[in-house]
Design an enzyme around this catalytic site. Structure first.
Site, PDB file in Angstrom:
ATOM      1  N   ASP A 360      31.989 -23.729 -25.789  1.00  0.00           N
ATOM      2  CA  ASP A 360      31.365 -24.083 -24.518  1.00  0.00           C
ATOM      3  C   ASP A 360      30.992 -22.828 -23.754  1.00  0.00           C
ATOM      4  O   ASP A 360      31.841 -22.255 -23.089  1.00  0.00           O
ATOM      5  CB  ASP A 360      32.352 -24.945 -23.715  1.00  0.00           C
ATOM      6  CG  ASP A 360      31.792 -25.351 -22.369  1.00  0.00           C
ATOM      7  OD1 ASP A 360      30.603 -25.117 -22.107  1.00  0.00           O
ATOM      8  OD2 ASP A 360      32.566 -25.910 -21.562  1.00  0.00           O
ATOM      9  N   GLU A 397      26.330 -22.611 -15.079  1.00  0.00           N
ATOM     10  CA  GLU A 397      26.537 -24.055 -15.250  1.00  0.00           C
ATOM     11  C   GLU A 397      27.974 -24.410 -14.922  1.00  0.00           C
ATOM     12  O   GLU A 397      28.272 -25.441 -14.336  1.00  0.00           O
ATOM     13  CB  GLU A 397      26.218 -24.473 -16.695  1.00  0.00           C
ATOM     14  CG  GLU A 397      26.278 -25.985 -16.933  1.00  0.00           C
ATOM     15  CD  GLU A 397      27.643 -26.517 -17.375  1.00  0.00           C
ATOM     16  OE1 GLU A 397      27.760 -27.727 -17.551  1.00  0.00           O
ATOM     17  OE2 GLU A 397      28.600 -25.716 -17.515  1.00  0.00           O
ATOM     18  N   ASP A 426      24.914 -28.311 -24.743  1.00  0.00           N
ATOM     19  CA  ASP A 426      25.926 -27.510 -24.043  1.00  0.00           C
ATOM     20  C   ASP A 426      26.902 -26.996 -25.091  1.00  0.00           C
ATOM     21  O   ASP A 426      26.592 -26.074 -25.839  1.00  0.00           O
ATOM     22  CB  ASP A 426      26.584 -28.392 -22.974  1.00  0.00           C
ATOM     23  CG  ASP A 426      27.527 -27.636 -22.060  1.00  0.00           C
ATOM     24  OD1 ASP A 426      28.035 -26.585 -22.462  1.00  0.00           O
ATOM     25  OD2 ASP A 426      27.770 -28.098 -20.935  1.00  0.00           O
TER      26      ASP A 426
HETATM   27 ZN   LIG Z   1      29.518 -26.076 -20.891  1.00  0.00          ZN
END
Ligand SMILES: [Zn+2]
Length: 707
Positions: A360, A397, A426
């Site tokens: 991530d 983000e 993502d």
């Molecule tokens: Zn993320």
């Protein structure tokens, strides 16, 4: 003899799989353009490679690169320069946004039963070379307030409204207390808000081993799950109120735009909030007294959880946040369309991470670079996308979808006019299991594309692997799509939110998931990915192949492959479910379901008509008609936007999809209507329903104008 040879050759050619593939019909394309498109797509899919994807990920995850840091800037430069080296036009775009870093590690101290300082950093893990990096930020929450509070502790389970109801029933008051809650069941910003709303003076959030620790399997570095000394960082911004820079809601965070005062920002908590590891949580929860936990409160630590709330266990929580206007950097890359340059297909992935961010988000960044490399090669061999493709590497983000929101707010007018779709990626890869969430109009496209990409492990298509795994999960209501893999609704928690829910742009999100227990920790690292997430980096390649193919198909289509019949079906299902809820809440008599059912019937009818018109126009290759149809298909999604916005949170404008106030991540379809039912507010429910009816009428009308 010669004739026989020719015949044999023809037979061979006809049965060769490559040829059958390239001559098969392709939804949205005329016969000739389908053949060309298939060839370009196959050529594209041959480019992404495991070695190259691995090298991108290694480079991107060398250092912690939290939004706004110089290491984050270095990743922006890396992404820009890689894309430029593929022959693409990549530019860095800066915004100035309000963000916090911890000035020093948070002080967390047991005061009673005995005095003891507790750890707020993560441990070094033997074997993972980056886990000893001195630049790893200590555990903290983005947008926590600065504060210094000492108070008795209450264990409040997941920290959701019904948990506080249970506590109240058990006679436990949280006013003036510090609550400790576990991660899970909702976005963490919801936990902070609900704690504050109930009068708590501080909120500690820990990762319970039942959720992503040893109860799930072996912990890192033996297995992929969260080890005892690991915690989950993350933003506690009230994302469900509005995302993006807290000081410029609805407007871009650029020079000349006036800022709110921080105390005016309604999406920020006022209490200190702090994440901790489960071996630290154990030291706070184990000595708690008070009533034994209510039903459902027990977690995975080896003792009976009590609610606490007495003076027996007191802690001091002191956070020291450095709030400032900080620069962030999006990288925007444009591939100009040859035919319709004012129609955009937008792809986005964020680049910033709480620490190293191997899963991530940089598995997605690596995939984006491989998509860019593939497009670069195609352009050199003569491919020209009909529509413009925009690749976006978002920043910040993690703090609250900031890079994407500011960009979407800055170019809102152009995006509303031009954007055909937004395709998000993502945390692209944490394992082998494909999953997707999209607006229903893009279900068929997502399924079609995944049928054309090979699953690297099983040799089946990605689609087949996905369908096999999810077929047991089908419900009665899904008979319409029987046999088809289920695609979920879009809630929030990633960068599609400004595009879909603020601007009404059809959106998709997807990932290859797996056993992922190191979310937002220092162990979401290259070593973790190389050993557990995707050894061999084959799913990084598959992610790039799916994503790039989706983009090409939308960019090149003669007649956009949007299906609003699926949309009508899905909304009908949401409505049926909502009316059942209305029945349980005793509200069904005050609601008239006829206008909505009539609007849905009309919408479904127009969906069917435009689909027929689209097929006919493709067959006859009627360009003028196709332009009109395509614009109607693009604009129908825009009609779900109501400029008045949702009740009490006007930044969110989509009448079908938004995150729930108390879910934060998960979608609450037919949002305001559903919320009114939960609140047992008949007047609000009526108004919510009316707005959905209006939106469906606008969408039906737009489709009608297209054919
Ligand atoms: Zn993320």
């Amino acid at each position: 003899m010669r004739n026989l040879l020719v015949l044999l050759l023809q037979l061979l050619l006809l049965t060769s799989p490559a040829l059958t593939q390239t001559t098969a019909p392709l939804d949205g394309f005329t016969a000739e353009s389908a053949a060309a498109e298939r060839r370009w797509e196959e050529q594209f899919r041959a480019v992404p490679s495991p070695a190259s994807a691995r090298e991108h990920l290694r480079r991107l995850t060398l250092e912690p690169h939290i939004a706004g840091s110089k290491e984050d800037y270095a990743t922006a430069v890396y992404v820009r320069d890689q894309l430029r080296s593929y022959g693409l036009d990549a530019q860095i775009r800066e915004y100035q946004v309000w963000m916090n870093y911890p000035k020093s590690p948070t002080l967390l101290e047991l005061i009673t039963t005995h005095r003891q300082k507790l750890e707020t950093r993560e441990a070094v893990v033997a074997g993972d070379p980056t886990s000893s990096n001195p630049k790893i930020t200590p555990l903290f929450n983005g947008y926590s307030a600065t504060g210094d509070v000492t108070a008795p502790v209450v264990y409040a389970n997941y920290g959701l409204p019904n948990d506080y109801e249970e506590l109240q029933k058990a006679g436990v008051d949280v006013k003036g207390k510090i609550v400790i809650v576990r991660y899970g069941n909702s976005f963490r910003g919801v936990k902070a808000k609900v704690a504050q709303d109930h009068g708590a003076v501080g909120c500690i959030i820990y990762s319970d081993p039942a959720d992503d620790g040893y109860m799930q399997g072996d912990v890192y570095p033996k297995g992929p799950w969260r080890p005892i000394a690991s915690g989950q960082r993350g933003s506690v911004q009230y994302l469900f109120d509005y995302p993006g820079d807290p000081l410029t809601p609805g407007r871009p965070a650029i020079e000349g735009v006036p800022r709110l005062k921080p105390e005016e920002a309604s999406d920020l908590t006022r209490i200190p909030v702090q994440p901790i590891a489960y071996d630290v949580a154990r030291q706070i929860i184990a000595p708690l007294k008070g009533p034994v936990r209510p039903r459902g409160f027990q977690g995975g630590l080896p003792f009976a959880y009590h609610a606490g709330g007495t003076d027996d266990v007191k802690v001091r929580l002191k956070t020291d946040m450095d709030y400032k206007q900080r620069p962030i950097w999006d990288v925007i890359t444009r591939i100009e369309g040859a035919d319709l340059k004012d129609r955009w297909v937008v792809l986005g992935n964020h680049r910033d991470a709480w620490v190293f961010g191997a899963v991530d988000p940089n598995s997605g960044t690596s995939a984006m670079l491989e998509v860019g490399r593939g497009f670069g090669q195609l352009l050199k061999s003569g491919w020209k996308p009909r529509r413009t493709i925009v690749l976006c590497s978002w920043d910040a983000e993690e703090y609250g979808l900031i890079g994407s929101t500011e960009w979407a707010e800055e170019f809102a007018g152009e995006l509303k006019d031009k954007a055909v779709a937004y395709l998000n990626l993502d945390a692209a890869v944490s394992g082998p299991h494909f999953g997707a969430q999209t607006v229903p109009s893009l279900w068929k496209l997502m399924r079609g594309v995944t049928r054309d990409v090979k699953d690297p492990k099983t040799g089946k298509s990605v689609y087949q692997q996905w369908q096999d795994r999810t077929s047991d999960l089908r419900t009665e209501e899904e008979r319409h799509t029987e046999g088809e893999a289920r695609i979920g609704p879009l809630g929030s928690g990633s960068d599609y939110t400004p595009f879909l829910q603020h601007l009404g742009i059809a959106s998709t999100d997807m990932s290859f998931g797996g056993d992922y227990g190191v979310y937002h920790s220092a162990y979401d690292s290259f070593y973790w990915m190389d050993h557990f997430g995707d050894p061999g980096f084959v799913y990084h390649v598959a992610a790039a192949q799916v994503w790039g193919t989706l983009a090409m198909r939308l960019a090149d289509a003669d007649g956009l492959p949007f299906d609003y019949t699926d949309y009508a079906f899905e909304v009908r299902g949401f409505f049926r479910e909502a009316m059942r809820l209305a029945g349980w809440r005793g509200l069904v008599d005050s609601l008239d379901d006829k206008p909505l059912n009539a609007a849905l019937d009309d919408f479904a009818k127009e969906a069917e008509r435009i689909e027929k018109a689209r097929q006919d126009a493709i067959k006859s290759n009627d360009r003028a008609k196709l332009v009109r149809i395509n614009d109607a298909l693009m604009n129908a999604e825009r009609q779900f936007i109501d400029q008045r916005g949702l009740r009490g949170r006007t930044w969110y404008k989509h009448q079908i999809y938004a995150p729930g106030i108390y879910t934060g991540y998960a979608a609450q379809p037919l949002t305001d209507f559903r919320q009114a039912l939960d609140d047992r507010n008949a007047a609000n429910a009526k108004e919510g329903l009316e707005r959905i009816v209006e939106a469906l009428k606008r969408a039906a009308n737009t489709l009608k104008q297209g054919h």
